[in-house]
Design a protein around this motif. Structure first.
Motif, PDB file in Angstrom:
ATOM      1  N   ALA A  97       1.109  -1.157   0.041  1.00  0.00           N
ATOM      2  CA  ALA A  97      -0.460   0.037  -0.562  1.00  0.00           C
ATOM      3  C   ALA A  97       0.927   1.028  -0.174  1.00  0.00           C
ATOM      4  N   PRO A  98       0.658   2.288  -0.919  1.00  0.00           N
ATOM      5  CA  PRO A  98       1.160   3.545  -0.379  1.00  0.00           C
ATOM      6  C   PRO A  98       1.126   3.923   1.098  1.00  0.00           C
ATOM      7  N   SER A  99       2.275   5.100   1.042  1.00  0.00           N
ATOM      8  CA  SER A  99       2.180   5.636   2.090  1.00  0.00           C
ATOM      9  C   SER A  99       2.953   6.580   2.419  1.00  0.00           C
ATOM     10  N   PRO A 100       2.880   7.825   3.571  1.00  0.00           N
ATOM     11  CA  PRO A 100       3.170   9.323   3.064  1.00  0.00           C
ATOM     12  C   PRO A 100       5.231   9.226   3.169  1.00  0.00           C
ATOM     13  N   LYS A 101       5.644   9.933   2.266  1.00  0.00           N
ATOM     14  CA  LYS A 101       7.312   9.583   2.479  1.00  0.00           C
ATOM     15  C   LYS A 101       7.991   8.102   2.952  1.00  0.00           C
ATOM     16  N   ASN A 102       6.815   7.174   1.855  1.00  0.00           N
ATOM     17  CA  ASN A 102       6.956   5.909   2.486  1.00  0.00           C
ATOM     18  C   ASN A 102       7.694   5.353   3.928  1.00  0.00           C
ATOM     19  N   ARG A 103       7.002   6.154   4.714  1.00  0.00           N
ATOM     20  CA  ARG A 103       7.656   5.971   6.074  1.00  0.00           C
ATOM     21  C   ARG A 103       6.788   3.988   6.615  1.00  0.00           C
ATOM     22  N   GLN A 104       5.570   3.665   5.862  1.00  0.00           N
ATOM     23  CA  GLN A 104       4.989   2.125   5.754  1.00  0.00           C
ATOM     24  C   GLN A 104       4.763   2.061   7.458  1.00  0.00           C
ATOM     25  N   PRO A 105       4.159   2.546   8.041  1.00  0.00           N
ATOM     26  CA  PRO A 105       3.919   2.820   9.524  1.00  0.00           C
ATOM     27  C   PRO A 105       2.973   1.644   9.716  1.00  0.00           C
ATOM     28  N   TRP A 106       3.296   1.147   9.341  1.00  0.00           N
ATOM     29  CA  TRP A 106       2.425  -0.511   9.311  1.00  0.00           C
ATOM     30  C   TRP A 106       3.031  -1.548  10.048  1.00  0.00           C
ATOM     31  N   LYS A 107       2.269  -2.168  11.646  1.00  0.00           N
ATOM     32  CA  LYS A 107       2.507  -3.611  11.897  1.00  0.00           C
ATOM     33  C   LYS A 107       1.198  -4.498  11.846  1.00  0.00           C
ATOM     34  N   PHE A 108       1.884  -5.600  11.738  1.00  0.00           N
ATOM     35  CA  PHE A 108       0.295  -6.750  11.997  1.00  0.00           C
ATOM     36  C   PHE A 108       1.054  -8.302  12.534  1.00  0.00           C
ATOM     37  N   ILE A 109       0.021  -8.325  13.283  1.00  0.00           N
ATOM     38  CA  ILE A 109       0.488  -9.242  14.320  1.00  0.00           C
ATOM     39  C   ILE A 109      -0.593 -10.344  13.883  1.00  0.00           C
ATOM     40  N   VAL A 110       0.064 -11.437  14.004  1.00  0.00           N
ATOM     41  CA  VAL A 110      -1.099 -12.318  13.537  1.00  0.00           C
ATOM     42  C   VAL A 110      -1.178 -13.557  14.305  1.00  0.00           C
ATOM     43  N   ILE A 111      -2.882 -13.716  15.338  1.00  0.00           N
ATOM     44  CA  ILE A 111      -3.115 -14.485  15.489  1.00  0.00           C
ATOM     45  C   ILE A 111      -4.267 -15.468  14.663  1.00  0.00           C
ATOM     46  N   THR A 112      -2.923 -16.981  15.475  1.00  0.00           N
ATOM     47  CA  THR A 112      -3.116 -18.328  15.362  1.00  0.00           C
ATOM     48  C   THR A 112      -4.304 -18.397  15.824  1.00  0.00           C
ATOM     49  N   ASN A 113      -4.658 -20.210  16.065  1.00  0.00           N
ATOM     50  CA  ASN A 113      -5.272 -21.078  17.070  1.00  0.00           C
ATOM     51  C   ASN A 113      -5.094 -20.907  18.690  1.00  0.00           C
ATOM     52  N   LYS A 114      -3.071 -21.279  18.257  1.00  0.00           N
ATOM     53  CA  LYS A 114      -1.979 -20.775  18.883  1.00  0.00           C
ATOM     54  C   LYS A 114      -2.854 -20.183  19.682  1.00  0.00           C
TER      55      LYS A 114
END
Length: 198
Positions: free
Chosen positions: A36-53
């Motif tokens: 995805a595009p982001s301002p000044k290519n800051r890429q401000p995201w973090k994703f935490i994937v929660i599985t069945n565990k």
């Protein structure tokens, strides 16, 4: 699938079958988010994937947050009329095989003081995170995976952050799974009521 087809076919799914999603499909969905595009290519995201565990721990944090809200000890005491919706969302999260929690790495907790400049930066970052979320939803649709964009996590904002040990700004969650329903399109406002040409 064409992009316009994915946009047209995407639905908010609230019923999932009991079937795991292959890891490579989840990785494709996440890969689309980071494009995805982001301002000044800051890429401000973090994703935490929660599985069945870890799903039961996530649900426990969510339940604690909802109970604190009911006792007026949470962050949203003026939103009690929406608690039943949050409880319903929690059941969906419990049913879905995957839930992705999405953070803004450029900001801390919501209650931190912000300068005007910081508010502008944060608004731009949240826009790009919204774009990353939409990329995930459309990619999931394209790959035959149902999805639900969730904001009811705010009823357990503090509890989820504490459970994860995260000090960054929690933005949203997405639950993913194979759909066990085919909802009709939701009504939309009329084009001419929301578009103004100048």
């Amino acid at each position: 699938m064409e992009t316009i087809d994915a946009i047209t076919k995407r639905r908010s799914i609230r019923k999932f079958i009991d079937k795991e999603i292959p890891i490579e499909i989840v990785e494709k969905i996440l890969d689309s988010a980071i494009k995805a595009p982001s301002p000044k290519n800051r890429q401000p995201w973090k994703f935490i994937v929660i599985t069945n565990k870890d799903k039961s721990s996530m649900i426990e944090a969510m339940q604690t947050g909802i109970e604190n809200e009911k006792k007026l000890e949470g962050l949203l005491p003026n939103s009690l009329r929406f608690i039943s919706g949050a409880e319903y969302t929690m059941k969906i999260m419990k049913q879905a095989p995957i839930t992705i929690l999405i953070f803004n790495t450029q900001e801390n907790y919501l209650w931190d003081e912000q300068s005007i400049e910081s508010k502008f930066f944060n608004t731009a970052n949240i826009q790009s995170i919204g774009a990353s979320i939409e990329n995930m939803l459309l990619t999931a649709t394209d790959l035959g995976i149902g999805s639900l964009w969730i904001c009811d996590i705010f009823f357990a904002y503090r509890e989820i952050c504490q459970w994860l040990g995260e000090k960054q700004q929690l933005i949203a969650a997405i639950s993913l799974g194979y759909a066990d329903e085919s909802p009709h399109p939701r009504p939309r406002k009329k084009f001419n009521d929301i578009v103004e040409w100048r």
